[in-house]
Design a protein around this motif. Sequence first.
Motif, PDB file in Angstrom:
ATOM      1  N   ILE A 131      75.139  81.576 126.702  1.00 51.03           N
ATOM      2  CA  ILE A 131      74.948  82.968 127.144  1.00 51.03           C
ATOM      3  C   ILE A 131      73.789  83.630 126.392  1.00 51.03           C
ATOM      4  O   ILE A 131      73.918  83.909 125.187  1.00 51.03           O
ATOM      5  CB  ILE A 131      76.249  83.786 126.932  1.00 51.03           C
ATOM      6  N   PRO A 132      72.680  83.888 127.088  1.00 52.73           N
ATOM      7  CA  PRO A 132      71.593  84.635 126.434  1.00 52.73           C
ATOM      8  C   PRO A 132      72.024  86.085 126.225  1.00 52.73           C
ATOM      9  O   PRO A 132      72.616  86.676 127.137  1.00 52.73           O
ATOM     10  CB  PRO A 132      70.430  84.554 127.442  1.00 52.73           C
ATOM     11  N   VAL A 133      71.753  86.629 125.050  1.00 49.66           N
ATOM     12  CA  VAL A 133      72.167  88.017 124.757  1.00 49.66           C
ATOM     13  C   VAL A 133      70.981  88.802 124.187  1.00 49.66           C
ATOM     14  O   VAL A 133      70.073  88.219 123.587  1.00 49.66           O
ATOM     15  CB  VAL A 133      73.349  88.048 123.738  1.00 49.66           C
ATOM     16  N   PRO A 134      71.009  90.144 124.346  1.00 49.06           N
ATOM     17  CA  PRO A 134      69.919  90.953 123.787  1.00 49.06           C
ATOM     18  C   PRO A 134      69.988  90.961 122.255  1.00 49.06           C
ATOM     19  O   PRO A 134      71.044  90.675 121.677  1.00 49.06           O
ATOM     20  CB  PRO A 134      70.178  92.352 124.362  1.00 49.06           C
ATOM     21  N   PRO A 135      68.876  91.348 121.597  1.00 46.56           N
ATOM     22  CA  PRO A 135      68.822  91.310 120.121  1.00 46.56           C
ATOM     23  C   PRO A 135      69.959  92.071 119.440  1.00 46.56           C
ATOM     24  O   PRO A 135      70.461  91.634 118.407  1.00 46.56           O
ATOM     25  CB  PRO A 135      67.462  91.946 119.794  1.00 46.56           C
ATOM     26  N   SER A 136      70.389  93.208 120.030  1.00 47.57           N
ATOM     27  CA  SER A 136      71.447  93.997 119.367  1.00 47.57           C
ATOM     28  C   SER A 136      72.752  93.196 119.287  1.00 47.57           C
ATOM     29  O   SER A 136      73.478  93.248 118.287  1.00 47.57           O
ATOM     30  CB  SER A 136      71.689  95.297 120.137  1.00 47.57           C
ATOM     31  N   VAL A 137      73.051  92.414 120.325  1.00 47.46           N
ATOM     32  CA  VAL A 137      74.271  91.587 120.318  1.00 47.46           C
ATOM     33  C   VAL A 137      74.066  90.386 119.394  1.00 47.46           C
ATOM     34  O   VAL A 137      74.948  90.042 118.580  1.00 47.46           O
ATOM     35  CB  VAL A 137      74.620  91.120 121.756  1.00 47.46           C
TER      36      VAL A 137
END
Length: 420
Positions: A200-206
């Motif tokens: 699962i690719p996630v944004p930097p904050s996650v």
Amino acid sequence: MSSENAAGGTGGEVPAEDGAERTVWDVVVVGAGPAGASAAYAAAVAGRRVLLLEKAELPRYKTCGGGIIGPSRDALPPGFELPLRERVHAVTFSLDGRLTRTRRSRNMLFGLINRPEFDQGLVDCAVEAGAELRTGVTVSRVEQHGPTVPDRRTVAVVLSGEEEPVLARAVVGADGSASRIGAHVGVTMDQVDLGLEAEIPVPPSVAEDWAGRVQIDWGPLPGSYGWVFPKGDTLTVGVISARGEGAATKRYLEQFIARLGLSGFEPHLSSGHLTRCRTEDSPLSRGRVLVCGDAAGLLEPWTREGISFALRSGRLAGEWAVRMAEARDAVETRRQALNYAFAVKAGLGVEMGIGRRLYGVFARKPGLLHAALTGFRPAWNVFARFTRGATSMPEIVRSHPVARRALDRLDRSGAADRTG
Ligand SMILES: Cc1cc2nc3c(=O)[nH]c(=O)nc-3n(C[C@H](O)[C@H](O)[C@H](O)COP(=O)(O)OP(=O)(O)OC[C@H]3O[C@@H](n4cnc5c(N)ncnc54)[C@H](O)[C@@H]3O)c2cc1C
């Protein structure tokens, strides 16, 4: 027929029907995962002519968390640079989504890698040591008798779509959990599990929230658990449970992802793979063919950790295949095969035995394990030392009388539950 090659091996050439000479490799390894790459490396550094056959094009994906614990790190070829994506210093434990607690460690507990990169690096080591690699070739079977086999010291490795088999003095089967070579050897399994994973690719904050931390969730199905293994901008989220509960296992993964608040992110890859653990008395060889790694069902039954088992059994298989390649007759071949089996059983076999007992306890009482790891510091310390490679399962049971007595008692209560 030539029987000694320039490298000191026993392969060489045999005459073919058309009068041309045909190469006989000292060792042919089937499958270029961690087990096969280790076997090829071990046989190649011993100066033998080694052919490594892989059905996929490399680098290839493998459904795997990519957790590298101490024993895996310690079994890597000398000088191998681990392509670590994450260094784990904290573990969040939960019990089917409840009773969440994070344990932290100043020292790194274990590392996380991406399998395509890691496996490619191991294959490169084997090739640098002198092994020849052929990718995109599927081995359909091996033959140790019959018209394809020029003499009793040779094994024919038959490739799909190719008329001429590859010839070898010894074969190492490292073709994973659905192994054809394992079927030839007659490997039998007593625990089969289904692992499901989503990348699962996630944004930097996650991603930041997961930096240096993994989650382990003891699942709702007997013997099941889930994990989040972060690798920079991608989280590997997976679950594993006994085979035969496919729909429930899939539901567990979906619920686990939802509870983590990750349902909104589209996985770029979802996949499944079986893991299989061998029965204790299962064979590890037949004639001039040895098996290792997942192909031999060598895997830690509780955690289903298999990379260290693949690396360690692969190296042993490579070393013993070299000796087997030199064997002049069936008696000597058998002796080397028994030595290989002894080496595997004395080390990995003992670890698997303890893993089986832990699995039995865990499958019945996951809450007990959760309570111990989150509420009893010595249990967490043992877990941390184990993942770092500072101790092993047999060592823990040997040197901690409390752990030994607890395991014995839980074993007995499990046996009583089963009979009563
Ligand atoms: C969901 C899941 C998560 C896991 N997570 C972890 C983890 O975090 N840490 C850990 O230590 N272990 C983990 N494991 C276990 C680990 O992935 C395996 O134990 C490990 O990959 C075994 O290595 P291997 O070399 O024996 O087999 P594999 O890695 O499966 O390699 C076998 C190779 O053989 C090739 N092959 C197959 N058939 C043929 C053929 N007929 N001809 C030619 N080539 C062939 C395949 O293409 C493959 O490249 C996990 C397993 C699963 C299912």
